[in-house]
Design a protein around this motif. Sequence first.
Motif, PDB file in Angstrom:
ATOM      1  N   VAL A  51     -28.791 -65.587   6.882  1.00 20.06           N
ATOM      2  CA  VAL A  51     -29.288 -64.592   6.083  1.00 20.06           C
ATOM      3  C   VAL A  51     -28.424 -63.755   6.008  1.00 20.06           C
ATOM      4  CG1 VAL A  51     -31.060 -62.807   6.552  1.00 20.06           C
ATOM      5  CG2 VAL A  51     -31.657 -64.799   7.098  1.00 20.06           C
ATOM      6  N   TYR A  52     -27.834 -62.863   5.085  1.00 23.62           N
ATOM      7  CA  TYR A  52     -26.576 -62.526   5.033  1.00 23.62           C
ATOM      8  C   TYR A  52     -26.418 -61.993   3.500  1.00 23.62           C
ATOM      9  CZ  TYR A  52     -22.107 -60.943   4.419  1.00 23.62           C
ATOM     10  OH  TYR A  52     -21.041 -60.087   4.240  1.00 23.62           O
ATOM     11  N   VAL A  53     -26.047 -60.339   3.007  1.00 26.47           N
ATOM     12  CA  VAL A  53     -26.406 -60.609   1.472  1.00 26.47           C
ATOM     13  C   VAL A  53     -25.191 -58.835   1.194  1.00 26.47           C
ATOM     14  CG1 VAL A  53     -27.796 -58.686   1.612  1.00 26.47           C
ATOM     15  CG2 VAL A  53     -28.320 -60.462  -0.287  1.00 26.47           C
ATOM     16  N   ASN A  54     -24.725 -59.748   0.048  1.00 22.59           N
ATOM     17  CA  ASN A  54     -23.941 -59.059  -0.705  1.00 22.59           C
ATOM     18  C   ASN A  54     -24.621 -58.032  -1.869  1.00 22.59           C
ATOM     19  OD1 ASN A  54     -21.100 -60.372   0.479  1.00 22.59           O
ATOM     20  ND2 ASN A  54     -21.426 -62.083  -1.496  1.00 22.59           N
ATOM     21  N   LYS A  55     -23.930 -56.611  -1.604  1.00 22.96           N
ATOM     22  CA  LYS A  55     -24.658 -55.413  -2.112  1.00 22.96           C
ATOM     23  C   LYS A  55     -24.809 -55.560  -3.458  1.00 22.96           C
ATOM     24  CE  LYS A  55     -22.727 -51.492  -0.232  1.00 22.96           C
ATOM     25  NZ  LYS A  55     -21.668 -50.202  -0.133  1.00 22.96           N
ATOM     26  N   PHE A  56     -25.543 -55.325  -4.363  1.00 23.53           N
ATOM     27  CA  PHE A  56     -26.180 -55.666  -5.258  1.00 23.53           C
ATOM     28  C   PHE A  56     -25.474 -54.586  -6.165  1.00 23.53           C
ATOM     29  CE2 PHE A  56     -28.524 -59.084  -6.461  1.00 23.53           C
ATOM     30  CZ  PHE A  56     -29.622 -59.144  -5.028  1.00 23.53           C
ATOM     31  N   PRO A  57     -24.724 -54.101  -6.841  1.00 24.93           N
ATOM     32  CA  PRO A  57     -24.188 -53.054  -7.294  1.00 24.93           C
ATOM     33  C   PRO A  57     -25.607 -51.928  -7.846  1.00 24.93           C
ATOM     34  CG  PRO A  57     -22.864 -54.730  -8.619  1.00 24.93           C
ATOM     35  CD  PRO A  57     -24.081 -55.394  -7.733  1.00 24.93           C
ATOM     36  N   ASP A  58     -26.455 -52.485  -8.374  1.00 26.96           N
ATOM     37  CA  ASP A  58     -27.111 -51.818  -9.019  1.00 26.96           C
ATOM     38  C   ASP A  58     -28.662 -51.048  -8.989  1.00 26.96           C
ATOM     39  OD1 ASP A  58     -26.275 -53.087 -12.981  1.00 26.96           O
ATOM     40  OD2 ASP A  58     -24.834 -51.476 -11.019  1.00 26.96           O
ATOM     41  N   GLY A 192     -36.159 -63.342 -21.376  1.00 23.56           N
ATOM     42  CA  GLY A 192     -35.306 -62.822 -22.288  1.00 23.56           C
ATOM     43  C   GLY A 192     -34.295 -61.689 -21.902  1.00 23.56           C
ATOM     44  N   ASP A 193     -33.706 -61.907 -21.023  1.00 19.56           N
ATOM     45  CA  ASP A 193     -32.750 -61.541 -20.006  1.00 19.56           C
ATOM     46  C   ASP A 193     -31.591 -60.996 -20.079  1.00 19.56           C
ATOM     47  OD1 ASP A 193     -31.638 -59.331 -18.132  1.00 19.56           O
ATOM     48  OD2 ASP A 193     -32.822 -59.469 -16.487  1.00 19.56           O
ATOM     49  N   THR A 194     -30.852 -60.668 -20.780  1.00 18.04           N
ATOM     50  CA  THR A 194     -29.578 -61.127 -21.420  1.00 18.04           C
ATOM     51  C   THR A 194     -28.745 -60.103 -19.885  1.00 18.04           C
ATOM     52  OG1 THR A 194     -29.664 -59.065 -22.480  1.00 18.04           O
ATOM     53  CG2 THR A 194     -29.768 -61.277 -23.461  1.00 18.04           C
ATOM     54  N   ASP A 195     -29.159 -59.494 -18.843  1.00 18.10           N
ATOM     55  CA  ASP A 195     -28.751 -59.153 -17.818  1.00 18.10           C
ATOM     56  C   ASP A 195     -27.999 -60.265 -17.072  1.00 18.10           C
ATOM     57  OD1 ASP A 195     -28.094 -56.526 -15.661  1.00 18.10           O
ATOM     58  OD2 ASP A 195     -27.009 -57.384 -16.176  1.00 18.10           O
ATOM     59  N   LEU A 196     -28.781 -61.686 -16.978  1.00 18.96           N
ATOM     60  CA  LEU A 196     -29.111 -62.284 -15.852  1.00 18.96           C
ATOM     61  C   LEU A 196     -27.911 -63.428 -16.252  1.00 18.96           C
ATOM     62  CD1 LEU A 196     -30.759 -63.278 -13.230  1.00 18.96           C
ATOM     63  CD2 LEU A 196     -32.525 -64.227 -15.339  1.00 18.96           C
ATOM     64  N   HIS A 197     -27.562 -64.288 -15.272  1.00  7.70           N
ATOM     65  CA  HIS A 197     -26.437 -65.046 -15.699  1.00  7.70           C
ATOM     66  C   HIS A 197     -26.758 -65.642 -14.622  1.00  7.70           C
ATOM     67  CE1 HIS A 197     -23.685 -61.383 -14.005  1.00  7.70           C
ATOM     68  NE2 HIS A 197     -23.160 -62.599 -13.866  1.00  7.70           N
ATOM     69  N   PRO A 198     -25.904 -67.233 -14.695  1.00  5.50           N
ATOM     70  CA  PRO A 198     -25.648 -68.343 -13.633  1.00  5.50           C
ATOM     71  C   PRO A 198     -24.061 -67.997 -12.741  1.00  5.50           C
ATOM     72  CG  PRO A 198     -25.790 -69.113 -15.661  1.00  5.50           C
ATOM     73  CD  PRO A 198     -26.187 -68.264 -15.592  1.00  5.50           C
ATOM     74  N   VAL A 199     -23.784 -67.487 -11.608  1.00 11.82           N
ATOM     75  CA  VAL A 199     -23.051 -68.376 -10.436  1.00 11.82           C
ATOM     76  C   VAL A 199     -22.718 -69.874 -10.159  1.00 11.82           C
ATOM     77  CG1 VAL A 199     -21.603 -66.878  -8.892  1.00 11.82           C
ATOM     78  CG2 VAL A 199     -22.585 -65.509 -10.790  1.00 11.82           C
ATOM     79  N   GLY A 283     -28.800 -55.591 -10.621  1.00 11.53           N
ATOM     80  CA  GLY A 283     -29.890 -55.247 -10.015  1.00 11.53           C
ATOM     81  C   GLY A 283     -30.468 -56.129  -9.511  1.00 11.53           C
ATOM     82  N   LEU A 284     -31.532 -56.060  -8.836  1.00  4.77           N
ATOM     83  CA  LEU A 284     -32.510 -57.475  -8.776  1.00  4.77           C
ATOM     84  C   LEU A 284     -33.458 -56.726  -9.419  1.00  4.77           C
ATOM     85  CD1 LEU A 284     -33.568 -58.555  -5.282  1.00  4.77           C
ATOM     86  CD2 LEU A 284     -35.175 -58.570  -6.811  1.00  4.77           C
ATOM     87  N   ARG A 285     -34.009 -57.139  -9.913  1.00  4.56           N
ATOM     88  CA  ARG A 285     -35.493 -56.962 -11.345  1.00  4.56           C
ATOM     89  C   ARG A 285     -36.874 -56.872  -9.982  1.00  4.56           C
ATOM     90  NH1 ARG A 285     -37.347 -57.903 -17.289  1.00  4.56           N
ATOM     91  NH2 ARG A 285     -38.638 -56.530 -17.465  1.00  4.56           N
ATOM     92  N   LEU A 286     -37.409 -56.067  -9.777  1.00  4.12           N
ATOM     93  CA  LEU A 286     -38.502 -55.945  -9.016  1.00  4.12           C
ATOM     94  C   LEU A 286     -39.560 -54.829  -9.953  1.00  4.12           C
ATOM     95  CD1 LEU A 286     -40.515 -56.729  -7.211  1.00  4.12           C
ATOM     96  CD2 LEU A 286     -39.262 -56.418  -5.462  1.00  4.12           C
ATOM     97  N   GLU A 287     -40.283 -54.911 -10.721  1.00  2.00           N
ATOM     98  CA  GLU A 287     -41.232 -53.626 -11.255  1.00  2.00           C
ATOM     99  C   GLU A 287     -41.957 -54.489 -11.989  1.00  2.00           C
ATOM    100  OE1 GLU A 287     -37.785 -52.279 -14.076  1.00  2.00           O
ATOM    101  OE2 GLU A 287     -37.489 -53.678 -15.214  1.00  2.00           O
ATOM    102  N   GLY A 307     -30.139 -63.555  -7.068  1.00  2.00           N
ATOM    103  CA  GLY A 307     -28.347 -63.797  -6.965  1.00  2.00           C
ATOM    104  C   GLY A 307     -28.602 -65.241  -5.571  1.00  2.00           C
ATOM    105  N   GLY A 308     -27.198 -64.637  -4.610  1.00  2.00           N
ATOM    106  CA  GLY A 308     -27.180 -65.735  -3.443  1.00  2.00           C
ATOM    107  C   GLY A 308     -28.074 -65.481  -2.371  1.00  2.00           C
ATOM    108  N   GLY A 309     -29.189 -63.975  -2.446  1.00  2.00           N
ATOM    109  CA  GLY A 309     -29.694 -63.043  -1.555  1.00  2.00           C
ATOM    110  C   GLY A 309     -31.488 -63.992  -1.747  1.00  2.00           C
ATOM    111  N   GLY A 310     -31.370 -65.017  -2.390  1.00  2.00           N
ATOM    112  CA  GLY A 310     -32.809 -65.037  -2.416  1.00  2.00           C
ATOM    113  C   GLY A 310     -33.413 -65.944  -1.275  1.00  2.00           C
ATOM    114  N   ILE A 311     -33.320 -66.074  -0.133  1.00  2.00           N
ATOM    115  CA  ILE A 311     -33.659 -66.376   1.143  1.00  2.00           C
ATOM    116  C   ILE A 311     -33.518 -65.159   1.810  1.00  2.00           C
ATOM    117  CG2 ILE A 311     -33.282 -67.439   3.431  1.00  2.00           C
ATOM    118  CD1 ILE A 311     -32.187 -70.038   0.990  1.00  2.00           C
TER     119      ILE A 311
END
Lengths: 338, 345
Positions: A51-58, A192-199, A283-287, A307-311
């Motif tokens: 449990v640790y998370v980097n900042k979502f920029p948006d 159809g989310d073009t902002d989403l990409h795999p890392v 940004g995490l999409r929650l809407e 992202g890497g912050g699911g858990i």
Amino acid sequence: MGRVRVAVVGAGVVGLSTALCIAECIPHCSVTVLADKFSPDTGSDGAAGFVYVNKFPDTPVDRQKRWLKDTFDHLFSISNSSEAPDAGVYLISGWQVFRDPPSEKRPYWSDVVLGFRFMSDAELEKFPKHKFGQAFTSLKCECPLYLPWLEKRFKNANGQVQRGRVTDFGQLCGNYDIIVNCTGLGSLSLAGDTDLHPVRGQILKVQAPWLKHFIRDGDGLTYIFPGISSVTLGGTRQKDDCRLTADPKDRSDMFERCCALEPSLKKSQVLTEWVGLRPTRGGLRLEKEMFQHGSRQVPIIHNYGHGGGGISLHWGTALEATQLVKECIGNRYLASNL
Amino acid sequence: MRVAVIGAGVIGLSSALCILDRYRSSVTPLIIEVYADQYTPLTTSDGAAGLWQPYLYDKGNVQETKWNKETFDYLLTYINDPDSIKMGIFTQSGYNLFTEPTPDPSWRDSVLGFRHLTPQELDMFPGYSYGWFNTALMIEGKSYLPWLMDRLREQGVIFFHRKIESFRELVDSGVDVIVNCTGIRAGELQPDQDLKPGRGQILKVEAPWLKHFIITNDHKTGVYTTPYIIPGSRLVTIGGIFQLGNWSQESNSQDHQKVWESCSKLVPSLKHARIVDDWAGLRPVRSKVRLERETLEYGAAKSEVIHNYGHGGFGLTIHWGCAQEAANLFGKVVEEKRQKATSRL
């Protein structure tokens, strides 16, 4: 007003926890989880679960912090209960070390974790290449145990599970009143989310039961997370790289980097390796979105892009998604009574 | 010079190694023999959990605090050594819990990252209102003792599987220096009213999700009398028994129940842990460690004895500091012999 039928698409940590939250918190709801992949084949399963998370920029920091804190508090109470080993949840202490002191020495989550402080000079001697460090206690949540544990709780709350791939939200509109989208990378096509990409992230699991502390390099690339039956070593962050097979070059490189941080790893036995694709977004999409299906409008609550912050964020986002579902039901009731 | 070390627990083996390392080039020949009826994995050192932690306060015994610190610093130098795990050395952090505010221990600056517990951390332990967190070292006897024996064997030390019945038998056979590391049974070689057994019983359980040591403390009932949980490299040791004067090395079901119930109450997740082993050992308790010289004469035969026993429940914690001091005393013996030899010229 009859039972509200909710479809939760996705059975990773976000999908199952959201479904459970809805089933336990909202009366008169029947919740069905639909997914093609279940534990141990989801993107959540191979993750170390730290449990640790980097900042979502948006995403605003206070919203991220609330998600993190809600998740931390939820897991913390499990870790202190007799359920802990079944759920795969436990406390772990350790160090985050930096070669050069970061601009933000005290991050926004420093009061969420336990006992946060800067490392002493004596502690930093163990890491000769690193000049600054943070010591704290956080939580581990191992999905191969946690997801089945969530699913059991979900079924006890009358939740239903259906195996199958959803290729279009339209498929669900005939049978469900509200759709909750927890498909992670699946939203590339589904939404159809073009902002989403795999890392891409590759990890290695080794046998080293004497290791009790996590060690994370502040660069986020090298980390050592002791687990219940193995130690997870990592890793990589390869943007837009979809390769799901392990790369031997990545493997030897990360092993070397981890051994530099913890020399006793040289004596560890390698067990398995794994690759996961982090569903990353600015940004995490929650809407909520209203989906037009013929003449009907069906609400979709999106909950993806962790992202890497699911858990690390799952319970907080599940609570917020549940709140959005509640609002939909409230509006529906009002609408049906006009 | 012929040296006989009696006892092959952590004290005996480390004393032998220290003497050998310091004097093998200056004392020739230096013959070291180890005599013991129990070797690893059957010694008291093998049963101990292996957490480096002295008693809370040294009560003015600064010598022991110094030896404890020396041991910690010495073990820490191995922490980035690839062989550290072969030696049984690794770091572990954890909690010391109290029911009332407590002054910091004499070892607070020896360990790493010592701090007080936050209210949120104390919430994990209902009934405890105060505590400490620090990073310490683990030193597992079952790995460390074989490693010490390998180092000694490499340098020609011979091991005898035999119980020494009296100092005299060694003195008569021509041994120059005896290093007495007989722990709880030192009284069999020379009566010592101050040496008493502090019986402990522990369980070893499978609970690999536990990553911290948790030690409860009660100032009234004393050390080791309240539950403690110490994860090891493979199993977790749980305990909380200290019976002064009890010589029984058999596990008993009453103590087993007490340990199991009190530790499960402290950490509920233990309810799911499988119990793998049950063991009782005798801590060699003494008001202070006996680390001193004595000259023994039986007629014409004479030997120097270096006593090094009575380390209570902190043998592993203090061993290296004591071994160094034993080597210092050995050095004095060597020096005296040299002076005597020169004075005869």
